[in-house]
Design an enzyme around this catalytic site. Structure first.
Site, short mmCIF file in Angstrom:
data_model
loop_
_atom_site.label_atom_id
_atom_site.label_comp_id
_atom_site.label_asym_id
_atom_site.label_seq_id
_atom_site.Cartn_x
_atom_site.Cartn_y
_atom_site.Cartn_z
N ASP A 483 40.34 39.78 51.34
CA ASP A 483 40.15 39.68 49.85
C ASP A 483 39.12 40.98 49.42
O ASP A 483 39.24 41.00 48.18
CB ASP A 483 39.95 38.54 49.27
CG ASP A 483 41.12 37.75 48.94
OD1 ASP A 483 42.07 38.14 48.74
OD2 ASP A 483 41.03 36.47 49.12
C1 BGC Z 1 35.33 35.93 49.13
C2 BGC Z 1 36.63 35.79 49.80
C3 BGC Z 1 37.67 35.06 48.95
C4 BGC Z 1 37.60 35.74 47.44
C5 BGC Z 1 38.56 34.80 46.94
C6 BGC Z 1 35.42 36.33 47.71
O1 BGC Z 1 34.20 36.70 46.91
O2 BGC Z 1 34.32 36.72 49.79
O3 BGC Z 1 36.35 35.28 51.02
O4 BGC Z 1 38.93 35.21 49.43
O5 BGC Z 1 36.44 35.77 46.94
O6 BGC Z 1 38.63 35.32 45.51
C1 NOJ Z 2 39.19 33.45 51.89
C2 NOJ Z 2 40.50 33.22 51.07
O1 NOJ Z 2 40.70 31.91 50.61
C3 NOJ Z 2 41.41 33.81 52.12
O2 NOJ Z 2 42.91 33.92 51.32
C4 NOJ Z 2 41.25 35.20 52.53
O3 NOJ Z 2 42.08 35.75 53.27
C5 NOJ Z 2 39.82 35.01 53.13
N1 NOJ Z 2 38.74 34.77 52.33
C6 NOJ Z 2 39.19 36.78 53.75
O4 NOJ Z 2 38.96 37.49 52.46
#
Ligand code: BGC
Ligand code: NOJ
Length: 803
Positions: A483
């Site tokens: 993400d």
């Molecule tokens: C996090 C990710 C997450 C995303 C969701 C980010 O701040 O680092 O792990 O998937 O937010 O919106």
């Molecule tokens: C947490 C999110 O829930 C997931 O969808 C994503 O793939 C990982 N973070 C990595 O960014």
């Protein structure tokens, strides 16, 4: 260092001291009513949706972290104590918290009185029940004053913590005997109320928090408790609570059991009221009547235990590795069920107000629970597919209560659609239920747009094929699985969401990771098409798979590992050409699992992964970490080195590497990585790791972090599902397939074999794996060629595999 121990026979983790590094929590509930409960009895409850139906209040950013929640006070002479240490904070003579499957027990003792508090959400009821057993072990009569207190949330958890100009005027309760009913907003549009009740006459109550606590006091020292009294306050606005007081006298050796019940009720609009503004309490009365006695409570707990026994018996292993067995047989599967219930909504790190059900998260979670609850997995797949758009792209999230796509987060995460293929194929392999493909499923929840689910899968596949960039690789969009790799974002404004903003829509940035996914799941889709007679479509999809595979071989291979992406200016990411972020974990996992470049590329990619990304706790996301922010990379470079996506061990994708090791038949590599972050294996590093030793966390700080080895974001992570897939289908090698059950273990040299038991399509397979000269599979006494046990109608099947 440890803060407790595993009690495998009871399927419990026993915490022996209250001062765990962080609150160590458990989840209660399996259907509508859910609670989070920490080892000091903190946490909160909600009905189905942690944002829209929050029942009890919890303050994130609180100090102490875990204050409030369920408050019990036992007053004995001059001493006030709480069975779970908080909120009274009085040092206890004995403390133990036993987190079990769907229940938690707190055993506290002080000055010759013991309190055993068992908290659970019984099955088939929207209620948390707290059984408090007080025992006088002191040899003299004890006159105790006991309080059970809960603080209500005004339903919408976001409004509750922001809109005070309204909130402080609307709080309302009704009091009836030993029950406090919370009915804020019930007079107008809400049709639900909550109650807190005890199964004995009360000696006093309070329902206004500030009266109960008194000025300048917190939950550790309420005025009412200090005075051993109640003020009989009736909440009018401000902060409504339910504080129930009982005077309990216990002769030497005597004990007394109290049942506190926290319930949620919905009434149909025409049955809301018993009289003007008086709530209709019929349902609450019936719920309370069902939990008046200890016998009723104990029966409910027994039912819950047997539910879990049956559920977990669907897959078990017995091996020489005690820790492996406890992860597989108990805790990993338990966590999979928690992610089924919670997705990413409510934990001590997820506030329950932001993220609902993620599209990709829910699809991946399903891989971990489909064998446990196939019927509910089916429903989940249809819910997820219903937020997809007609062009194959999809909303990224939906709210569990409404099941509608969440417009705030929008769409454009280009890996999302392919996860639908992954989970649907997994579901059909598990169940054999091809009829799901015919299930009419809408786009964007719009009535009239329903098409068979198969059409959703088809559009997922074609979305990837038709959205490709200059190198023929799939476009990344907002981001892919990572993400934080936001290649079209270019944000320079503080606070702007990296996931939703797009200041430079390049139309060029590409993902090698999605390419790997496409090769893997595109092949799975083609195989599915073949099975249902769509051979032309299968061939077309295989042709696209071939094209994308070639694109990876030409543009995605960096020499010793797979590249990660191409940015908005067509520059590689995850390449030796980069100063930082030269190698990323994700494409090594997926491209190797997809078989791109065969075992040769696979082994080389894995060797580079281990060499450059490996640490004591697993494999880091990338290396070297980004040391400064780059607008063309986005959120990934916003984190300090070693944290989160910028180079921590992001546990979710470590199992991809474990599976990649299994793909190249390296059992030692697979098992070694598995043990580096499987919670039970690192229990004795709890003072470093800090989160619960019985569940996976999302992230463990990497070598470049200031707190190397420290985990965060326990519980709600795709790590649960993928770890279970990796250990059960990869290392232990039991894989459901369309025509039968494959047994293809990839064990480390240190394991001589194991015994497995798997319920699959109505048959119980008891499998013995051992090493030996006469290699092969013997099913019910007959040799079978290959590694697939054919389907059978018999209820049980004995399998012997020699490897
Ligand atoms: C996090 C990710 C997450 C995303 C969701 C980010 O701040 O680092 O792990 O998937 O937010 O919106
Ligand atoms: C947490 C999110 O829930 C997931 O969808 C994503 O793939 C990982 N973070 C990595 O960014």
């Amino acid at each position: 260092m440890k803060y407790g121990y595993f009690d495998d026979a009871a399927k419990e983790y026993v915490i022996t001291r209250a001062d765990t590094p962080l609150p160590w929590i458990n989840y209660l509930g399996s259907d509508g009513f859910f609670s989070l409960i920490s080892n000091t009895c903190g946490g909160y409850s909600f009905y189905k949706d942690a944002k829209l139906r929050r029942i009890t209040r919890f303050r994130y950013n609180n100090v102490p972290h875990d204050d409030g929640g369920r408050c019990f006070y036992i007053c004995d002479g001059d001493t006030v104590w709480s069975p779970a240490f908080l909120p009274a904070k009085t040092a206890l003579d004995a403390y133990r918290c036993r987190h079990g499957l769907g229940y938690s027990v707190f055993e506290g003792a002080k000055n010759g009185v013991s309190a055993a508090l068992t908290v659970t959400v019984p099955m088939h009821t929207d209620m948390e029940v707290q059984k408090l057993v007080l025992k006088n072990e002191s040899g003299e009569t004890k006159a105790l004053t006991v309080y059970g207190v809960t603080e209500w949330c005004l339903w919408n958890a976001v409004d509750d913590s922001t809109n005070f100009q309204r909130n402080w005027n609307i709080g309302e309760v009704e009091i009836e005997g030993g029950t406090v009913y919370h009915k804020t907003e019930y007079r107008e549009r809400r049709n639900h109320y909550a109650f807190y009740s005890v199964n004995a006459p009360v000696d006093g109550f309070d329902t206004d928090r500030d009266t109960f606590l008194g000025r300048f006091r917190g939950w550790s020292e309420p005025q009412a408790v200090e005075l051993r009294t109640s003020f009989g306050s009736v909440a009018a606005g401000w902060a409504p609570i339910a504080a129930l007081r009982l005077n309990v006298t216990l002769a030497a050796g005597e004990s007394r059991t109290l049942l506190f019940r926290l319930g949620y009720v919905e009434n149909p609009p025409e049955k809301k009221f018993a009289a003007l503004n008086v709530i209709n309490k019929e349902k609450a009365h019936a719920m309370l009547a069902a939990f008046e006695t200890e016998a009723q409570f104990d029966a409910a707990l027994a039912e819950l235990r047997s539910y879990w026994e049956t559920l977990l018996s669907r897959f078990t292993v017995q091996s020489s590795e005690e820790k492996l067995d406890r992860m597989v047989n108990i805790w990993n599967q338990y966590q999979c069920m928690v992610t089924f219930n919670m997705s990413r909504s409510a934990s001590y790190y997820e506030s329950g107000t932001g993220r609902g059900m993620g599209f990709r998260d829910s699809c991946q979670d399903l891989l971990g629970f489909v064998h446990l609850i196939p019927e509910r997995a089916r429903e989940r797949i249809i819910d997820i597919a219903s937020i997809q758009f007609a062009d194959g792209s999809t909303y990224h999230q939906y709210q569990p209560l409404t099941k509608r796509g969440n417009a705030d987060v929008g769409s454009g995460f280009n890996d999302d659609p392919l996860w639908l293929v992954a989970c649907t194929c997994a579901y059909i392999r598990e169940t054999g239920d091809f009829s799901i493909l015919d299930e009419p499923t809408p786009f964007n929840n719009e009535t009239g747009t329903e098409v068979p689910l198969l059409e959703h899968l088809r559009r997922s596949v074609s979305y990837t094929v038709t959205h490709r960039g200059p190198h023929g690789l799939p476009l990344i969009g907002r981001a892919d699985w990572n993400d934080c790799l936001n290649l079209n974002c270019f944000s320079l404004t503080p606070g702007e969401s990296f996931q939703t903003c797009s200041n430079f829509e390049s139309g060029k940035a590409e993902s090698v990771f999605i390419a790997g996914m496409f090769v893997k799941y595109g092949k799975e889709y083609a195989a599915l098409c073949d099975r249902i007679g769509l051979h032309t479509e299968a061939d077309e999809v295989r042709a696209s798979v071939g094209e994308i595979e070639r694109a990876v071989l030409i543009h995605g291979w960096d020499g010793e590992w797979f590249r990660r992406a191409y940015d908005a200016f067509e520059r590689p990411i995850g390449s030796r050409k980069n100063a930082e972020g030269q190698i990323y974990i994700e494409p090594q996992g997926f491209c190797v699992m997809a078989g791109i470049g065969g075992a040769d590329y696979g082994r080389r990619a894995l060797a580079s992964t281990e060499k450059l990304l490996g640490n004591e706790f697993g494999i880091e996301v990338l290396h070297p970490c980004y040391t400064e922010y780059h607008d063309y990379l986005g959120e990934i470079s916003s984190y300090p080195p070693g944290y989160k996506e910028n180079g921590s061990v992001f546990c979710h994708n470590n199992p991809w590497i474990t599976l990649a090791y299994c793909t190249v038949k390296d059992g030692n590599g697979a098992f070694d990585l598995y043990t580096r972050n499987a919670p039970a294996y690192i229990e004795d590093k709890s003072e470093i790791h800090r989160t619960e030793p019985y569940c996976y966390s999302q992230t463990i700080a990497g070598r470049d972090a200031k707190t190397y080895g420290e985990a965060k974001n326990a519980w709600l992570t795709g790590t649960a599902a993928w770890s279970f897939v990796a250990v059960s289908q990869g290392i232990l090698g039991v894989r459901p397939d369309y025509d039968g059950l494959i047994v293809d273990p990839c064990l480390p040299d240190s394991m001589d074999g194991c015994r497995l038991s798997r319920l699959f399509r109505g048959t119980r397979y008891d499998i013995t794996v051992r090493r030996g000269a006469n290699k092969g599979l013997v099913v019910d006494g007959k040799a079978v060629s290959g590694n697939c046990i054919p389907l059978t109608s018999s209820p049980s099947c004995l399998v012997e595999l020699t490897i």
